[in-house]
Scaffold this active site. Structure first.
Site, PDB file in Angstrom:
ATOM      1  N   ASP A   1      31.000  36.209  10.925  1.00 27.21           N
ATOM      2  CA  ASP A   1      31.338  34.943  10.263  1.00 27.21           C
ATOM      3  C   ASP A   1      31.429  33.782  11.241  1.00 27.21           C
ATOM      4  OD1 ASP A   1      33.580  36.006  11.473  1.00 27.21           O
ATOM      5  OD2 ASP A   1      34.644  36.405   9.622  1.00 27.21           O
TER       6      ASP A   1
ATOM      7  N   ASN B   1      45.974  39.746   4.506  1.00 22.33           N
ATOM      8  CA  ASN B   1      45.729  39.863   3.062  1.00 22.33           C
ATOM      9  C   ASN B   1      44.593  40.841   2.737  1.00 22.33           C
ATOM     10  OD1 ASN B   1      43.452  38.465   3.816  1.00 22.33           O
ATOM     11  ND2 ASN B   1      43.869  36.638   2.581  1.00 22.33           N
TER      12      ASN B   1
ATOM     13  N   HIS C   1      41.558  40.837   4.102  1.00 22.04           N
ATOM     14  CA  HIS C   1      40.177  40.359   4.210  1.00 22.04           C
ATOM     15  C   HIS C   1      39.439  41.079   5.341  1.00 22.04           C
ATOM     16  CE1 HIS C   1      41.487  36.797   6.985  1.00 22.04           C
ATOM     17  NE2 HIS C   1      40.912  37.697   7.738  1.00 22.04           N
TER      18      HIS C   1
ATOM     19  N   GLU D   1      37.753  37.116   1.225  1.00 22.78           N
ATOM     20  CA  GLU D   1      39.149  37.020   0.800  1.00 22.78           C
ATOM     21  C   GLU D   1      39.364  37.828  -0.483  1.00 22.78           C
ATOM     22  OE1 GLU D   1      41.151  35.800   2.859  1.00 22.78           O
ATOM     23  OE2 GLU D   1      40.739  33.753   3.496  1.00 22.78           O
TER      24      GLU D   1
HETATM   25  C1  F6R Z   1      36.750  37.647  12.451  1.00 29.00           C
HETATM   26  C2  F6R Z   1      36.963  38.168  11.113  1.00 29.00           C
HETATM   27  C3  F6R Z   1      38.316  38.339  10.524  1.00 29.00           C
HETATM   28  C4  F6R Z   1      39.330  38.923  11.499  1.00 29.00           C
HETATM   29  C5  F6R Z   1      40.703  39.021  10.821  1.00 29.00           C
HETATM   30  C6  F6R Z   1      41.746  39.545  11.790  1.00 29.00           C
HETATM   31  O1  F6R Z   1      35.365  37.589  12.767  1.00 29.00           O
HETATM   32  O2  F6R Z   1      36.000  38.447  10.471  1.00 29.00           O
HETATM   33  O3  F6R Z   1      38.217  39.180   9.397  1.00 29.00           O
HETATM   34  O4  F6R Z   1      38.904  40.184  11.917  1.00 29.00           O
HETATM   35  O5  F6R Z   1      41.084  37.768  10.374  1.00 29.00           O
HETATM   36  O6  F6R Z   1      41.938  38.622  12.806  1.00 29.00           O
HETATM   37  P1  F6R Z   1      42.752  38.993  14.118  1.00 29.00           P
HETATM   38  O7  F6R Z   1      41.993  40.043  14.821  1.00 29.00           O
HETATM   39  O8  F6R Z   1      42.785  37.701  14.913  1.00 29.00           O
HETATM   40  O9  F6R Z   1      44.094  39.434  13.673  1.00 29.00           O
END
Ligand code: F6R
Length: 242
Positions: A67, A135, A137, A142
């Site tokens: 992303d 959450n 994701h 989401e």
């Molecule tokens: C990042 C992504 C997100 C993160 C998630 C956890 O490329 O796709 O899904 O993996 O938000 O973020 P962290 O690792 O910072 O807790």
């Protein structure tokens, strides 16, 4: 779904790094799906270390990132493009032509999604690395995102913007939209490694391991995949009855 329970983030990063390194040795032209955020940074450090010790080469490795924010240019230190260079690509011998990071230009959002989706359609990702949002994701899919979803522009939830504001000087600077690989594309990978460590992930890990499959919790789609490894630590497992 296989669970590897580590002591802490360092151990989890070592385990994830070892799995990926071993796979690169076996298949030097491996295709990796990569994530940003805090979860994979330690894994990337271990991969850089392995590269520096001449154990692995990324010369023939191809990568596809999950992303990218919409509205940040690639030079912005908060962009995922910048993150990947800083935390991995600038330190290894990868051919930058083999690196794919989605990029959505404000005036061509639909077109950008279509282009990335087409590239993913052709690619066969061997290992997809994931983190997990509080959450549930994965990528920026989401809650309520259909499991059939392909690359799209997502409106980030307030929870996600709040969680990610630590990388920005204020919440107002956190973009409201992102381009993300869809759940269907993530699920196409042959193997998926999800890293979930720390107290902040305890609720999400508990819910993931409850095995209920629902679009309210996007990571639950992973129960429908044949080869998922969840690498956790004591804190993230603290709400799971052992
Ligand atoms: C990042 C992504 C997100 C993160 C998630 C956890 O490329 O796709 O899904 O993996 O938000 O973020 P962290 O690792 O910072 O807790």
């Amino acid at each position: 779904m296989k669970i590897i329970r580590c002591k802490n983030y360092e151990e989890a990063s070592k385990v994830a790094g070892e799995i990926i390194s071993a796979s690169i040795k076996t298949k030097p032209d491996i295709v990796l799906g990569l994530a940003t955020g805090s979860s994979p940074i330690g894994t990337y450090k271990n991969l850089i270390q392995d590269y520096e010790n001449n154990n692995i080469s990324f010369k023939n490795v191809k990568t596809y990132n999950l992303d990218e924010y919409v509205g940040l240019d690639r030079q912005s230190p908060q962009s995922y493009y910048y993150f990947m260079n800083e935390n991995l690509f600038d330190h290894i011998d990868i051919n930058k032509e083999n690196v794919h990071i989605p990029y959505a230009q404000a005036n061509a959002l639909e077109e950008s999604c279509k282009k990335y989706s087409e590239a993913l359609e052709k690619a066969v990702v061997d290992i997809q690395l994931l983190g997990i949002g509080a959450n549930g994701h994965i990528g920026f899919n989401e809650p309520k995102t259909p499991f059939e979803q392909k690359t799209f522009i997502v409106n980030l939830t307030e929870k996600t913007r709040e969680d990610n504001k630590r990388f920005f000087s204020s919440i107002d600077e956190v973009p409201t939209k992102a381009i993300t690989m869809g759940i269907a594309e993530i699920m196409k990978a042959k193997k998926i490694i999800l890293i979930a460590t720390g107290k902040g992930k305890a609720e999400a890990v508990k819910r993931l391991l409850s095995k209920e499959i629902t679009t309210d919790f996007p990571a639950s789609a992973l129960h429908l995949h044949q080869d998922v490894v969840v690498i956790t630590d004591e804190e993230a497992m603290s709400l799971v009855n052992s």
